[in-house]
Design an enzyme around this catalytic site. Structure first.
Site, PDB file in Angstrom:
ATOM      1  N   ARG A   1      -0.442   6.139   8.348  1.00 21.82           N
ATOM      2  CA  ARG A   1      -1.548   7.212   8.639  1.00 21.82           C
ATOM      3  C   ARG A   1      -2.664   6.353   9.334  1.00 21.82           C
ATOM      4  O   ARG A   1      -3.377   6.692  10.113  1.00 21.82           O
ATOM      5  CB  ARG A   1      -2.261   7.743   7.510  1.00 21.82           C
ATOM      6  CG  ARG A   1      -1.422   9.087   6.719  1.00 21.82           C
ATOM      7  CD  ARG A   1      -2.029   9.391   5.502  1.00 21.82           C
ATOM      8  NE  ARG A   1      -3.361   9.740   5.597  1.00 21.82           N
ATOM      9  CZ  ARG A   1      -3.949  11.122   5.890  1.00 21.82           C
ATOM     10  NH1 ARG A   1      -2.915  11.933   6.236  1.00 21.82           N
ATOM     11  NH2 ARG A   1      -5.219  11.432   5.756  1.00 21.82           N
TER      12      ARG A   1
ATOM     13  N   ARG B   1      -4.910  -2.224  15.031  1.00 23.96           N
ATOM     14  CA  ARG B   1      -5.354  -2.678  16.362  1.00 23.96           C
ATOM     15  C   ARG B   1      -5.661  -3.942  16.500  1.00 23.96           C
ATOM     16  O   ARG B   1      -6.345  -4.457  15.784  1.00 23.96           O
ATOM     17  CB  ARG B   1      -6.725  -1.794  16.565  1.00 23.96           C
ATOM     18  CG  ARG B   1      -6.434  -0.315  16.592  1.00 23.96           C
ATOM     19  CD  ARG B   1      -7.331   0.622  17.479  1.00 23.96           C
ATOM     20  NE  ARG B   1      -7.158   2.186  17.276  1.00 23.96           N
ATOM     21  CZ  ARG B   1      -7.930   2.812  16.290  1.00 23.96           C
ATOM     22  NH1 ARG B   1      -9.063   2.217  15.876  1.00 23.96           N
ATOM     23  NH2 ARG B   1      -7.755   4.012  16.350  1.00 23.96           N
TER      24      ARG B   1
ATOM     25  N   ARG C   1      -2.641  14.576  -7.108  1.00 28.77           N
ATOM     26  CA  ARG C   1      -3.845  13.843  -7.634  1.00 28.77           C
ATOM     27  C   ARG C   1      -5.213  14.610  -7.365  1.00 28.77           C
ATOM     28  O   ARG C   1      -5.159  15.426  -6.551  1.00 28.77           O
ATOM     29  CB  ARG C   1      -4.262  12.605  -6.624  1.00 28.77           C
ATOM     30  CG  ARG C   1      -3.049  11.615  -6.830  1.00 28.77           C
ATOM     31  CD  ARG C   1      -2.814  11.021  -8.080  1.00 28.77           C
ATOM     32  NE  ARG C   1      -3.879  10.117  -8.442  1.00 28.77           N
ATOM     33  CZ  ARG C   1      -4.034   9.341  -9.588  1.00 28.77           C
ATOM     34  NH1 ARG C   1      -3.034   9.701 -10.670  1.00 28.77           N
ATOM     35  NH2 ARG C   1      -5.085   8.631  -9.904  1.00 28.77           N
TER      36      ARG C   1
ATOM     37  N   ARG D   1     -14.231   5.168  -2.929  1.00 26.60           N
ATOM     38  CA  ARG D   1     -15.081   5.178  -2.008  1.00 26.60           C
ATOM     39  C   ARG D   1     -16.576   6.075  -2.263  1.00 26.60           C
ATOM     40  O   ARG D   1     -16.570   6.661  -3.291  1.00 26.60           O
ATOM     41  CB  ARG D   1     -14.557   5.789  -0.828  1.00 26.60           C
ATOM     42  CG  ARG D   1     -13.930   7.188  -0.848  1.00 26.60           C
ATOM     43  CD  ARG D   1     -13.344   7.717   0.479  1.00 26.60           C
ATOM     44  NE  ARG D   1     -12.477   9.072   0.033  1.00 26.60           N
ATOM     45  CZ  ARG D   1     -11.897   9.538   0.894  1.00 26.60           C
ATOM     46  NH1 ARG D   1     -11.516   9.115   2.169  1.00 26.60           N
ATOM     47  NH2 ARG D   1     -11.364  10.775   0.782  1.00 26.60           N
TER      48      ARG D   1
ATOM     49  N   GLU E   1     -16.379   8.376  -5.645  1.00 19.83           N
ATOM     50  CA  GLU E   1     -15.162   9.300  -5.622  1.00 19.83           C
ATOM     51  C   GLU E   1     -14.110   8.450  -6.480  1.00 19.83           C
ATOM     52  O   GLU E   1     -13.890   7.538  -6.328  1.00 19.83           O
ATOM     53  CB  GLU E   1     -14.556   9.372  -4.302  1.00 19.83           C
ATOM     54  CG  GLU E   1     -13.196  10.407  -3.996  1.00 19.83           C
ATOM     55  CD  GLU E   1     -13.062  10.852  -2.643  1.00 19.83           C
ATOM     56  OE1 GLU E   1     -13.897  10.862  -1.605  1.00 19.83           O
ATOM     57  OE2 GLU E   1     -11.801  10.927  -2.454  1.00 19.83           O
TER      58      GLU E   1
ATOM     59  N   TYR F   1       1.208  16.208   2.471  1.00 24.81           N
ATOM     60  CA  TYR F   1      -0.219  15.440   2.703  1.00 24.81           C
ATOM     61  C   TYR F   1      -0.434  15.773   4.086  1.00 24.81           C
ATOM     62  O   TYR F   1      -0.154  15.012   4.837  1.00 24.81           O
ATOM     63  CB  TYR F   1       0.038  14.045   2.296  1.00 24.81           C
ATOM     64  CG  TYR F   1      -1.193  13.016   2.385  1.00 24.81           C
ATOM     65  CD1 TYR F   1      -2.466  13.458   2.517  1.00 24.81           C
ATOM     66  CD2 TYR F   1      -0.995  11.690   2.147  1.00 24.81           C
ATOM     67  CE1 TYR F   1      -3.502  12.814   2.841  1.00 24.81           C
ATOM     68  CE2 TYR F   1      -2.180  11.051   2.247  1.00 24.81           C
ATOM     69  CZ  TYR F   1      -3.465  11.391   2.410  1.00 24.81           C
ATOM     70  OH  TYR F   1      -4.452  10.729   2.584  1.00 24.81           O
TER      71      TYR F   1
ATOM     72  N   ASP G   1      -3.392  17.191   7.121  1.00 24.86           N
ATOM     73  CA  ASP G   1      -4.869  17.007   7.392  1.00 24.86           C
ATOM     74  C   ASP G   1      -5.051  18.491   7.904  1.00 24.86           C
ATOM     75  O   ASP G   1      -4.258  19.153   8.472  1.00 24.86           O
ATOM     76  CB  ASP G   1      -4.913  16.135   8.470  1.00 24.86           C
ATOM     77  CG  ASP G   1      -5.081  14.543   8.270  1.00 24.86           C
ATOM     78  OD1 ASP G   1      -5.197  14.420   6.730  1.00 24.86           O
ATOM     79  OD2 ASP G   1      -4.933  13.625   8.586  1.00 24.86           O
TER      80      ASP G   1
HETATM   81  N1  UDP Z   1      -5.967   2.814   2.255  1.00 25.03           N
HETATM   82  C1  UDP Z   1      -5.960   1.969   1.421  1.00 25.03           C
HETATM   83  N2  UDP Z   1      -7.257   1.166   1.493  1.00 25.03           N
HETATM   84  C2  UDP Z   1      -8.409   1.744   2.308  1.00 25.03           C
HETATM   85  C3  UDP Z   1      -7.922   2.975   2.923  1.00 25.03           C
HETATM   86  C4  UDP Z   1      -6.763   3.689   2.731  1.00 25.03           C
HETATM   87  O1  UDP Z   1      -5.116   1.095   0.833  1.00 25.03           O
HETATM   88  O2  UDP Z   1      -9.522   1.112   2.379  1.00 25.03           O
HETATM   89  C5  UDP Z   1      -4.494   3.567   1.892  1.00 25.03           C
HETATM   90  C6  UDP Z   1      -4.449   4.551   0.591  1.00 25.03           C
HETATM   91  O3  UDP Z   1      -3.352   4.410   0.023  1.00 25.03           O
HETATM   92  C7  UDP Z   1      -4.712   5.940   1.075  1.00 25.03           C
HETATM   93  C8  UDP Z   1      -3.974   6.053   2.476  1.00 25.03           C
HETATM   94  O4  UDP Z   1      -4.193   4.435   3.044  1.00 25.03           O
HETATM   95  O5  UDP Z   1      -4.491   6.894   0.495  1.00 25.03           O
HETATM   96  C9  UDP Z   1      -4.370   6.769   3.518  1.00 25.03           C
HETATM   97  O6  UDP Z   1      -5.832   6.663   3.629  1.00 25.03           O
HETATM   98  P1  UDP Z   1      -6.830   7.793   4.388  1.00 25.03           P
HETATM   99  O7  UDP Z   1      -8.212   7.230   4.599  1.00 25.03           O
HETATM  100  O8  UDP Z   1      -6.101   8.404   5.379  1.00 25.03           O
HETATM  101  O9  UDP Z   1      -6.885   8.831   3.079  1.00 25.03           O
HETATM  102  P2  UDP Z   1      -7.922  10.240   2.711  1.00 25.03           P
HETATM  103  O10 UDP Z   1      -9.046  10.067   3.426  1.00 25.03           O
HETATM  104  O11 UDP Z   1      -6.865  11.528   3.122  1.00 25.03           O
HETATM  105  O12 UDP Z   1      -8.036  10.102   1.453  1.00 25.03           O
END
Ligand code: UDP
Length: 388
Positions: A176, A180, A252, A285, A306, A354, A356
């Protein structure tokens, strides 16, 4: 005049609301939308905080992005979108960096000032070349990023978010996020990105505002209602529709803890989303909601930590876990759903994927088109699934 067919829709989130709108708009269907909650928009629900007036994403951050032109113009018919680019920061054991992993992250993390091609070669040299095709999240990370970036940015966060070792998760979860080799720190690689000026709930209310749509809030759709309709679209959990007869699919869930100790502060963290990647920090986060609407001004601020946990009892399901045991169970429920010729399962919970917002909306647009092209409801697809 020919009597219109009545359609039941369980769930007033994006999956159900877009379908409701498309079917009602055709003039051929009368649509009843049920939602057990007292508001529409499902987990995308937004509401203004009573104290500060800040628009809060009640079930966690939602940033709309898509590369599908038709999906972008569709949502723009129902709300005015303001430009918003998600630029996430990550706190790691070695300090704060920008995400997704980009040239600034790499240079700062390794204390270098490499150019794009140098960084690409450097990261490739750190990657585990012994792995041909990564079988899981961890292998994907080790192959493309190497151990140090994996351990600092992904291992702890992922373990907290999913409650299992990253080696038990599919590589698709990591895919996902882009990596870069330039200084672009836009979290998404989509062509369009923005946030509706008046929030997602107003957008979904506009979608449902049609004489052919009847919304029943605070009313759970009981699968026993199915026979009262020509067809039902169900966006609740698929296993719930069948009374969990084969067992429960795992999800989850999230807990949000409001940060209140800094009440006098107008800007708590200077950014909408900051991730906490260390396993020792219990939350994943912190979201500061006023930064999702930089066009507004408010005194005070609203922030939430969260926390992720396994959904149990009445917990709200957010993320399908999709472990191997879930996949076996899912197959059984999917077979069961195949034999249900009056019901189509839609959305993140209905199809246990999963997804969006933009994918769900795109799928509902496509599904509605398929249904409108064939008036025999019994031949309508059992699941919403299409290009993303
Ligand atoms: N992820 C991570 N560290 C980060 C951000 C994301 O390990 O700082 C991993 C984590 O497994 C997460 C996945 O990347 O579930 C997808 O992140 P995304 O930000 O797309 O998750 P969402 O916002 O849908 O919770």
């Amino acid at each position: 005049m020919r009597h219109k067919k009545e359609i039941g829709i369980a769930g007033a989130g994006f999956a159900g609301a877009v379908l409701a709108r498309e079917l009602a708009e055709s003039g051929k269907y009368e649509v009843v939308v049920f939602d057990e909650r007292r508001h529409v928009a499902g987990n995308c629900h937004t509401a203004r905080d009573a104290e500060t007036g800040v628009m809060v994403h009640a079930y966690g951050p939602h940033i709309f992005h898509t590369s599908r032109e038709d999906v972008w113009s569709y949502v723009n018919k129902f709300a005015r979108f303001r430009p918003f680019t998600n630029r996430v920061k990550a706190v790691t054991a070695r300090g704060l960096f920008t995400l997704p992993v980009n040239l600034l992250t790499i240079n700062q993390f390794f204390g270098k000032s490499m150019r794009p091609w140098e960084a690409r070669e450097f990261i490739a040299s750190l990657g585990d070349r012994s792995m041909e095709s990564p079988r899981n999240f961890e292998e994907q990370a080790l192959k493309f990023l190497g151990r140090e970036l994996y351990e600092n940015f992904f291992y702890g966060y992922t373990k907290k978010q999913w409650g299992v070792e990253p080696s038990c998760l599919p590589a698709s979860i990591l895919q996902r996020l882009p990596v870069r080799f330039n200084y672009d720190d836009n979290y998404y690689a989509s062509r369009y990105q923005g946030i509706p000026e008046q929030g997602y709930t107003a957008l979904v209310e506009n979608l449902l505002d049609h004489p052919g749509i009847h919304v029943r809030l605070g009313e759970r759709f009981d699968p026993a209602y199915t026979n009262e309709f020509s067809h039902v679209f169900y966006s609740g959990p698929m296993d719930g529709f069948f009374q969990y007869e084969f067992g429960k699919l795992q999800y989850r869930s999230l807990n949000f803890e409001r940060i209140s100790e800094k009440e006098s502060v107008d800007d708590f963290q200077g950014n909408a989303v900051i991730n906490y990647c260390e396993e020792s920090v219990p939350y994943t986060r912190i979201t500061e909601h006023k930064h999702f609407a930089p066009w507004e001004e408010h005194k005070g601020t609203v922030c939430f930590r969260e926390f992720s946990k396994l959904a149990q009892g009445d917990d709200t399901p957010y993320y399908p876990l999709r472990l191997e045991s879930d996949k076996d169970l899912l197959l059984r429920y999917e077979e069961r759903a195949e034999s249900q010729n009056r019901v189509t399962f839609i959305g993140r919970l209905g199809t246990y994927r999963y997804l969006d917002m933009h994918v769900v909306i795109g799928e509902s647009i496509d599904l509605a088109a398929a249904c409108l092209a064939n008036e025999t409801c019994a031949q309508w697809p059992r699941f919403s699934r299409s290009r993303t």
